[in-house]
Scaffold this active site. Sequence first.
Site, PDB file in Angstrom:
ATOM      1  N   CYS A   2       1.009  -1.207  -0.061  1.00 57.42           N
ATOM      2  CA  CYS A   2      -0.006  -0.038  -0.032  1.00 57.42           C
ATOM      3  C   CYS A   2       1.084   1.294  -0.198  1.00 57.42           C
ATOM      4  CB  CYS A   2      -0.614  -0.511   1.153  1.00 57.42           C
ATOM      5  SG  CYS A   2      -2.098  -1.609   1.728  1.00 57.42           S
ATOM      6  N   ARG A  27       3.954  -0.693  -6.386  1.00 59.53           N
ATOM      7  CA  ARG A  27       3.392  -1.473  -5.359  1.00 59.53           C
ATOM      8  C   ARG A  27       1.965  -2.049  -5.655  1.00 59.53           C
ATOM      9  NH1 ARG A  27       4.688   0.815  -0.027  1.00 59.53           N
ATOM     10  NH2 ARG A  27       6.806   2.586  -0.293  1.00 59.53           N
ATOM     11  N   TRP A  74      -3.770  -2.219  -1.646  1.00 63.05           N
ATOM     12  CA  TRP A  74      -3.889  -3.916  -1.717  1.00 63.05           C
ATOM     13  C   TRP A  74      -5.227  -4.653  -0.688  1.00 63.05           C
ATOM     14  CZ3 TRP A  74      -2.184  -5.568  -6.232  1.00 63.05           C
ATOM     15  CH2 TRP A  74      -2.285  -6.812  -6.068  1.00 63.05           C
ATOM     16  N   ASN A  98      -0.456   1.251   6.530  1.00 62.66           N
ATOM     17  CA  ASN A  98       0.144  -0.067   5.547  1.00 62.66           C
ATOM     18  C   ASN A  98       0.008  -0.550   6.475  1.00 62.66           C
ATOM     19  OD1 ASN A  98       0.004   1.263   3.670  1.00 62.66           O
ATOM     20  ND2 ASN A  98       1.962   1.965   3.030  1.00 62.66           N
ATOM     21  N   GLY A  99       0.347  -2.758   6.677  1.00 68.64           N
ATOM     22  CA  GLY A  99       0.796  -3.540   7.532  1.00 68.64           C
ATOM     23  C   GLY A  99      -0.249  -4.376   7.828  1.00 68.64           C
ATOM     24  N   GLU A 480      20.516 -21.688   1.147  1.00 69.02           N
ATOM     25  CA  GLU A 480      20.289 -19.813   1.037  1.00 69.02           C
ATOM     26  C   GLU A 480      21.502 -19.656   2.109  1.00 69.02           C
ATOM     27  OE1 GLU A 480      18.897 -16.663  -0.181  1.00 69.02           O
ATOM     28  OE2 GLU A 480      19.633 -18.104  -1.030  1.00 69.02           O
ATOM     29  N   LYS A 484      24.235 -16.747  -0.087  1.00 70.77           N
ATOM     30  CA  LYS A 484      24.345 -15.012   0.064  1.00 70.77           C
ATOM     31  C   LYS A 484      25.269 -14.401   0.466  1.00 70.77           C
ATOM     32  CE  LYS A 484      20.087 -13.306  -0.817  1.00 70.77           C
ATOM     33  NZ  LYS A 484      19.950 -14.637  -2.137  1.00 70.77           N
ATOM     34  N   GLU A 487      27.995 -15.200  -2.478  1.00 68.38           N
ATOM     35  CA  GLU A 487      27.457 -14.158  -3.507  1.00 68.38           C
ATOM     36  C   GLU A 487      27.579 -12.485  -3.230  1.00 68.38           C
ATOM     37  OE1 GLU A 487      22.530 -14.881  -5.163  1.00 68.38           O
ATOM     38  OE2 GLU A 487      23.298 -14.349  -2.814  1.00 68.38           O
ATOM     39  N   HIS A 503      28.743 -37.662   6.595  1.00 64.72           N
ATOM     40  CA  HIS A 503      29.601 -38.055   4.799  1.00 64.72           C
ATOM     41  C   HIS A 503      29.816 -37.125   4.795  1.00 64.72           C
ATOM     42  CE1 HIS A 503      26.089 -41.392   5.361  1.00 64.72           C
ATOM     43  NE2 HIS A 503      25.535 -40.759   6.414  1.00 64.72           N
ATOM     44  N   LYS A 603      21.461  -9.418 -11.817  1.00 68.95           N
ATOM     45  CA  LYS A 603      20.639  -9.209 -10.868  1.00 68.95           C
ATOM     46  C   LYS A 603      19.176 -10.584 -11.647  1.00 68.95           C
ATOM     47  CE  LYS A 603      17.569  -8.783  -7.737  1.00 68.95           C
ATOM     48  NZ  LYS A 603      17.484  -8.962  -6.791  1.00 68.95           N
TER      49      LYS A 603
END
Length: 608
Positions: A2, A27, A74, A98-99, A480, A484, A487, A503, A603
């Site tokens: 929002c 948004r 939204w 918002n939220g 992940e 990160k 990266e 192992h 990206k």
Amino acid sequence: MCGIVGIISRKPVADRLIDALKRLEYRGYDSAGVATLEGGHLTRRRAEGKLSNLAALVEDKPLAGTIGIGHTRWATHGVPSVANAHPHATGALALVHNGIIENYRELRAELEADGAVFESQTDTETVAHLVTRELAKGAEPREAVQEALTRLEGAFSLAFLFEGESELLIGARRGSPLAVGEGEGEMFLGSDGIALSPFTDTIRYLEEGDLAVLEHGRITIFNEHGAEVTRPVKRSAGKAFYVDKGNYRHFMQKEIYEQPEVLSHTLSSFIDMTSGATRLPKGQAIDFSTVRRIALAACGTGFYAALVGRYYFERYARIPCDLDVASEFRYRESPLSDVDLALFVSQSGETADTLASLRYAKGEGLKTAAIVNVEESTIAREADLVFPTLAGPEIGVASTKAFTCQLMALAALAIRAGVDRGVIDTEREAEFTRILSEAPRLANEAIRLEATIEALARKMATKHHALFLGRGFSYPLAMEGALKLKEISYIHAEGYAAGELKHGPIALIDETMPVVVVAPHDRSFEKTASNVQEVAARGGEIILFTDGKGAQSGIVDLAEVVILPDMPEILTPIVYAIPMQLLAYHTAIQMGTDVDQPRNLAKSVTVE
């Protein structure tokens, strides 16, 4: 997400409120509205659909007020409609929000018992009545807002306009961004600098828990304890800029901090917060009761999101899943006769390998679906079904908010699938939706651990290698987290299922090897604790991410511990992703690398 905007001026503000909202259209929204004071009295205009509908309404019924607030909504609680559109109002005030207010049902019942009459299905209107009740007791506007804030649970930003107060706006934030700006004889408030850029290049970004009082010629900011504070002035690029770092050092940090807000908006596509029922995004339709098997494919971070998704679909919907790295999907030539849905995950929607996999699946006659952040992308256009993540523009190359929004979308889809298949009944569905609605608040609590994680990152920056371990839902998070780190800091890191330690990877462990363990106190905690013991016995440096119950176990004496809030298992991949991001981010800063644009990476990978 929002959008919020507010203006105090000496000339009419309605047209400029709408112009500012247009800068926030990226948004996403389904309704919009503005409120001003005319002769000291609140007047609103609200419209469903595009901003052009609101602009036409204001042109037909002009607003002459010189102070006002505006909003693009939204839908989270209640369907898109004029009645549910912001601003919401009582006789004493109007506000935009918002939220998500997590405890709005309890507050609403309390307020209705006190005689409050509600006109919408939203959680936002609860805040309006809560502040109005404090005003009726004799509190001044700031006091009324501060008292109301103590009753709210969740992540949110708010802006208030008060009946009879023609020179006063109040804004507050907790977990959702809000900025204030100064112009020539004017004051402004907005979701971010983008909304304010046509009016001023002098912007202050509110910090967590801040409350701002805007008056003509003055902005006063109070912290969460009620003490008056100053926030640094940022000079934006004015009308020229589109996406701005705001009060952050890098886009990546900004995007980490945006996660409480964007998670709430992704959630809104899949859950009706009023009824507690799951739903599919508008225009999308699939009956999961007919799905025998799902084929998942993605690249990079999206692949780890899809791996979590496989856990979600198999555990909560009992649908078997195949998972492939997209670059291998079509070359494996797996029999697809019992696959009824091919689901692809991509932030950009342009990833070449993922797009090629989607086209291969379509060529095999499969129904295809895509979880994407860019609804106009090629993958979104070519898939049969599109599930948008609503993360907003992600500028940093290393994906952060897009990843957690992908996880939110996958979790909600799995619950929807479980309902379709009769695995999840109505009562359990409502419990799952309540749990998922807690994600923005818990994400915000995870972000608050930044200082602790930054201290750990200083040590990590002295290392050349790292291992990440996890079981169950934490296994994809381990991979992940390792991705990160490599990266953006260029430190070699590998993520493993904790059960694989013996192992092979255990051979790498000595006193120079940091081992990051993701271990909420879930069904596999005790086995992961045994792996921690094995690492400690070989001199490894252990960083343990766990919760309160996990912190009470004996292994905490063997590790440096980061304690996250307790939460149901379905939320741990979403929330625990954030400290992984912060660890990589602050390690990269210590290493002096280009955080937002790391070497050799793009990206959107649009070549195979």
